[in-house]
Design a protein around this motif. Structure first.
Motif, PDB file in Angstrom:
ATOM      1  N   LYS A 193      14.458   0.175  15.111  1.00  0.00           N
ATOM      2  CA  LYS A 193      13.713  -0.102  16.337  1.00  0.00           C
ATOM      3  C   LYS A 193      12.221  -0.289  16.085  1.00  0.00           C
ATOM      4  CE  LYS A 193      16.903   2.465  19.334  1.00  0.00           C
ATOM      5  NZ  LYS A 193      17.037   3.618  20.270  1.00  0.00           N
ATOM      6  N   GLY A 194      11.797  -0.174  14.813  1.00  0.00           N
ATOM      7  CA  GLY A 194      10.385  -0.303  14.491  1.00  0.00           C
ATOM      8  C   GLY A 194       9.546   0.855  14.983  1.00  0.00           C
ATOM      9  N   GLN A 195      10.174   2.027  15.141  1.00  0.00           N
ATOM     10  CA  GLN A 195       9.472   3.191  15.674  1.00  0.00           C
ATOM     11  C   GLN A 195       9.066   4.149  14.556  1.00  0.00           C
ATOM     12  OE1 GLN A 195      12.103   4.874  18.604  1.00  0.00           O
ATOM     13  NE2 GLN A 195      11.836   3.167  20.027  1.00  0.00           N
ATOM     14  N   PRO A 196       8.091   5.034  14.798  1.00  0.00           N
ATOM     15  CA  PRO A 196       7.674   6.024  13.791  1.00  0.00           C
ATOM     16  C   PRO A 196       8.816   6.963  13.419  1.00  0.00           C
ATOM     17  CG  PRO A 196       6.054   5.851  15.559  1.00  0.00           C
ATOM     18  CD  PRO A 196       7.269   5.096  16.014  1.00  0.00           C
ATOM     19  N   TRP A 197       8.642   7.649  12.295  1.00  0.00           N
ATOM     20  CA  TRP A 197       9.713   8.473  11.729  1.00  0.00           C
ATOM     21  C   TRP A 197       9.620   9.953  12.077  1.00  0.00           C
ATOM     22  CZ3 TRP A 197       9.250   6.737   5.907  1.00  0.00           C
ATOM     23  CH2 TRP A 197       9.543   5.369   5.812  1.00  0.00           C
ATOM     24  N   GLU A 198       8.612  10.375  12.840  1.00  0.00           N
ATOM     25  CA  GLU A 198       8.367  11.813  12.984  1.00  0.00           C
ATOM     26  C   GLU A 198       9.591  12.601  13.441  1.00  0.00           C
ATOM     27  OE1 GLU A 198       4.381  10.341  12.310  1.00  0.00           O
ATOM     28  OE2 GLU A 198       6.081   9.594  13.471  1.00  0.00           O
ATOM     29  N   ARG A 199      10.382  12.054  14.333  1.00  0.00           N
ATOM     30  CA  ARG A 199      11.559  12.786  14.810  1.00  0.00           C
ATOM     31  C   ARG A 199      12.533  13.089  13.677  1.00  0.00           C
ATOM     32  NH1 ARG A 199      12.124  12.846  20.426  1.00  0.00           N
ATOM     33  NH2 ARG A 199      10.656  11.499  21.539  1.00  0.00           N
ATOM     34  N   ALA A 200      12.532  12.253  12.648  1.00  0.00           N
ATOM     35  CA  ALA A 200      13.454  12.426  11.521  1.00  0.00           C
ATOM     36  C   ALA A 200      12.831  13.171  10.355  1.00  0.00           C
ATOM     37  CB  ALA A 200      13.944  11.059  11.040  1.00  0.00           C
ATOM     38  N   LYS A 201      11.509  13.308  10.356  1.00  0.00           N
ATOM     39  CA  LYS A 201      10.810  13.843   9.185  1.00  0.00           C
ATOM     40  C   LYS A 201       9.969  15.084   9.470  1.00  0.00           C
ATOM     41  CE  LYS A 201      11.253  10.667   5.714  1.00  0.00           C
ATOM     42  NZ  LYS A 201      11.568  11.001   4.299  1.00  0.00           N
ATOM     43  N   ALA A 202       9.501  15.262  10.682  1.00  0.00           N
ATOM     44  CA  ALA A 202       8.462  16.253  10.952  1.00  0.00           C
ATOM     45  C   ALA A 202       8.948  17.423  11.804  1.00  0.00           C
ATOM     46  CB  ALA A 202       7.269  15.581  11.634  1.00  0.00           C
ATOM     47  N   PHE A 203      10.257  17.595  11.914  1.00  0.00           N
ATOM     48  CA  PHE A 203      10.792  18.681  12.732  1.00  0.00           C
ATOM     49  C   PHE A 203      10.466  20.038  12.094  1.00  0.00           C
ATOM     50  CE2 PHE A 203      14.037  16.930   9.928  1.00  0.00           C
ATOM     51  CZ  PHE A 203      14.567  18.040   9.294  1.00  0.00           C
ATOM     52  N   ASP A 204      10.586  21.097  12.874  1.00  0.00           N
ATOM     53  CA  ASP A 204      10.294  22.441  12.383  1.00  0.00           C
ATOM     54  C   ASP A 204      11.095  22.742  11.122  1.00  0.00           C
ATOM     55  OD1 ASP A 204       8.583  22.825  14.468  1.00  0.00           O
ATOM     56  OD2 ASP A 204       9.846  24.255  15.553  1.00  0.00           O
TER      57      ASP A 204
ATOM     58  N   GLN B 239       0.855  -1.184   0.000  1.00  0.00           N
ATOM     59  CA  GLN B 239       0.000   0.000   0.000  1.00  0.00           C
ATOM     60  C   GLN B 239       0.888   1.231   0.000  1.00  0.00           C
ATOM     61  OE1 GLN B 239      -2.113  -1.008   3.735  1.00  0.00           O
ATOM     62  NE2 GLN B 239      -3.996  -0.961   2.530  1.00  0.00           N
ATOM     63  N   ALA B 240       0.305   2.372  -0.355  1.00  0.00           N
ATOM     64  CA  ALA B 240       1.057   3.619  -0.264  1.00  0.00           C
ATOM     65  C   ALA B 240       1.530   3.821   1.175  1.00  0.00           C
ATOM     66  CB  ALA B 240       0.180   4.788  -0.702  1.00  0.00           C
ATOM     67  N   LEU B 241       2.794   4.183   1.330  1.00  0.00           N
ATOM     68  CA  LEU B 241       3.364   4.421   2.652  1.00  0.00           C
ATOM     69  C   LEU B 241       3.099   5.883   3.009  1.00  0.00           C
ATOM     70  CD1 LEU B 241       6.894   3.195   3.777  1.00  0.00           C
ATOM     71  CD2 LEU B 241       5.813   5.255   4.663  1.00  0.00           C
ATOM     72  N   LEU B 242       2.263   6.109   3.995  1.00  0.00           N
ATOM     73  CA  LEU B 242       1.825   7.456   4.353  1.00  0.00           C
ATOM     74  C   LEU B 242       2.454   7.913   5.663  1.00  0.00           C
ATOM     75  CD1 LEU B 242      -2.032   7.122   3.683  1.00  0.00           C
ATOM     76  CD2 LEU B 242      -0.242   7.781   2.072  1.00  0.00           C
ATOM     77  N   PHE B 243       2.885   9.165   5.697  1.00  0.00           N
ATOM     78  CA  PHE B 243       3.257   9.804   6.951  1.00  0.00           C
ATOM     79  C   PHE B 243       2.971  11.294   6.811  1.00  0.00           C
ATOM     80  CE2 PHE B 243       7.041   9.758   4.334  1.00  0.00           C
ATOM     81  CZ  PHE B 243       7.630  11.001   4.508  1.00  0.00           C
ATOM     82  N   MET B 244       3.030  12.032   7.910  1.00  0.00           N
ATOM     83  CA  MET B 244       2.637  13.437   7.871  1.00  0.00           C
ATOM     84  C   MET B 244       3.690  14.346   8.506  1.00  0.00           C
ATOM     85  SD  MET B 244      -1.450  13.795   8.448  1.00  0.00           S
ATOM     86  CE  MET B 244      -2.005  12.333   9.307  1.00  0.00           C
TER      87      MET B 244
ATOM     88  N   VAL C  36       0.198  23.259  -8.282  1.00  0.00           N
ATOM     89  CA  VAL C  36       1.325  22.326  -8.169  1.00  0.00           C
ATOM     90  C   VAL C  36       2.597  23.119  -7.899  1.00  0.00           C
ATOM     91  CG1 VAL C  36       2.622  20.505  -9.346  1.00  0.00           C
ATOM     92  CG2 VAL C  36       0.180  20.797  -9.820  1.00  0.00           C
ATOM     93  N   GLY C  37       3.446  22.559  -7.055  1.00  0.00           N
ATOM     94  CA  GLY C  37       4.743  23.160  -6.782  1.00  0.00           C
ATOM     95  C   GLY C  37       5.765  22.074  -6.514  1.00  0.00           C
ATOM     96  N   LEU C  38       6.867  22.467  -5.895  1.00  0.00           N
ATOM     97  CA  LEU C  38       7.905  21.528  -5.497  1.00  0.00           C
ATOM     98  C   LEU C  38       8.174  21.675  -4.005  1.00  0.00           C
ATOM     99  CD1 LEU C  38      10.462  21.893  -8.434  1.00  0.00           C
ATOM    100  CD2 LEU C  38       8.994  19.922  -7.974  1.00  0.00           C
ATOM    101  N   GLY C  39       8.447  20.561  -3.357  1.00  0.00           N
ATOM    102  CA  GLY C  39       8.771  20.577  -1.942  1.00  0.00           C
ATOM    103  C   GLY C  39       9.984  19.708  -1.656  1.00  0.00           C
ATOM    104  N   LEU C  40      10.668  20.025  -0.580  1.00  0.00           N
ATOM    105  CA  LEU C  40      11.770  19.195  -0.096  1.00  0.00           C
ATOM    106  C   LEU C  40      11.331  18.515   1.199  1.00  0.00           C
ATOM    107  CD1 LEU C  40      14.810  21.582  -0.637  1.00  0.00           C
ATOM    108  CD2 LEU C  40      14.381  19.445  -1.863  1.00  0.00           C
ATOM    109  N   ASP C  41      11.314  17.204   1.173  1.00  0.00           N
ATOM    110  CA  ASP C  41      11.076  16.422   2.387  1.00  0.00           C
ATOM    111  C   ASP C  41      12.432  16.220   3.053  1.00  0.00           C
ATOM    112  OD1 ASP C  41      10.507  14.542   4.331  1.00  0.00           O
ATOM    113  OD2 ASP C  41      10.240  12.892   2.900  1.00  0.00           O
ATOM    114  N   LEU C  42      12.858  17.210   3.852  1.00  0.00           N
ATOM    115  CA  LEU C  42      14.145  17.099   4.533  1.00  0.00           C
ATOM    116  C   LEU C  42      14.090  15.957   5.535  1.00  0.00           C
ATOM    117  CD1 LEU C  42      15.097  20.844   5.158  1.00  0.00           C
ATOM    118  CD2 LEU C  42      15.687  19.371   3.211  1.00  0.00           C
ATOM    119  N   THR C  43      15.138  15.136   5.519  1.00  0.00           N
ATOM    120  CA  THR C  43      15.138  13.905   6.309  1.00  0.00           C
ATOM    121  C   THR C  43      16.442  13.764   7.076  1.00  0.00           C
ATOM    122  OG1 THR C  43      13.733  12.818   4.650  1.00  0.00           O
ATOM    123  CG2 THR C  43      14.905  11.396   6.197  1.00  0.00           C
TER     124      THR C  43
END
Length: 223
Positions: free
Chosen positions: A118-129, A44-49, A100-107
């Motif tokens: 560790k099987g943990q969510p990615w928010e700390r690596a993906k969702a920072f300010d 399935q599509a891998l979704l995160f926010m 439509v535009g362009l975005g950078l998903d900084l990781t």
């Protein structure tokens, strides 16, 4: 450094009358990127926010997080939602997408790898300010087919990423349908549609040039 409050902007430099909402990201939507990171192909599509606080204009210099390991570029086509989309809706792109535009998903790649192990969510690596620098948006009627858009990222005059939405594993329509099977998209939300191969380390002093559909050009510098 403090950034000015983010608001959606049009390519003509007008502030759009849309609220700043969530950013819905699609992981592993390009096979070449899946292969470069040796990931599994998702069924399935891998979704995160990312939250609204992740958004920052690409017109401003970018400041990378300090002391958190490597920060990687992930260039993606961005869709600005214009009207609510809910489960079961017929997808009408010209009515549901403002532009439509362009975005950078900084990781933060080192941190993401630790979380994945560790099987943990990615928010700390993906969702920072300020983890989602975003361009100005081009109106939807300027594009003939969103599933045939070329885009690229050049860093310090060297091409880092080059992709086309024609190579996505899931079309724009199917992505919107799959997302809204899980949760509603609202006006002002942004959908990042996935990144092609070419992710890599960003460094202070890098100069970035982004191109969409061979016509629209954006740029910024990392400080």
């Amino acid at each position: 450094m403090s950034y000015s409050l983010y608001q959606h902007q049009s390519i003509s430099d007008n502030t759009l009358d849309l609220p700043t909402g969530k950013v819905v990201c699609i992981g592993r939507n390009y096979l070449d990127h899946i292969r470069e990171l040796d990931n599994e192909v998702p069924e399935q599509a891998l979704l995160f926010m990312k939250p609204a606080t992740a958004l920052v204009s690409l017109d401003e210099p970018l400041l990378l997080p300090a002391g958190l390991g490597e920060c990687h570029n992930e260039l993606e086509v961005a869709l600005l939602i214009n009207s609510p989309i809910q489960r079961g809706d017929d997808i009408n792109i010209t009515e549901m997408i403002w532009g439509v535009g362009l975005g950078l998903d900084l990781t933060l790649r080192d941190l993401q790898s630790k979380l994945k192990n560790k099987g943990q969510p990615w928010e700390r690596a993906k969702a920072f300010d300020y983890s989602c620098p975003i361009s100005r948006f081009i109106p939807i009627n300027e594009f003939h087919d969103l599933n045939q858009l070329e885009f690229s990222l050049i860093i310090n005059n060297i091409t880092r990423q080059q992709g086309s939405t024609a190579k996505m594993m899931r079309s724009i329509e199917s992505l919107l349908s799959e997302i809204t099977d899980c949760f509603t998209l609202l006006p002002g939300d942004i959908v990042l549609t996935g990144t092609p191969a070419g992710v890599g380390v960003l460094n202070s002093g890098d100069k970035l040039a982004l191109t969409l559909a061979n016509r629209y050009k954006f740029g910024c510098e990392i400080i």
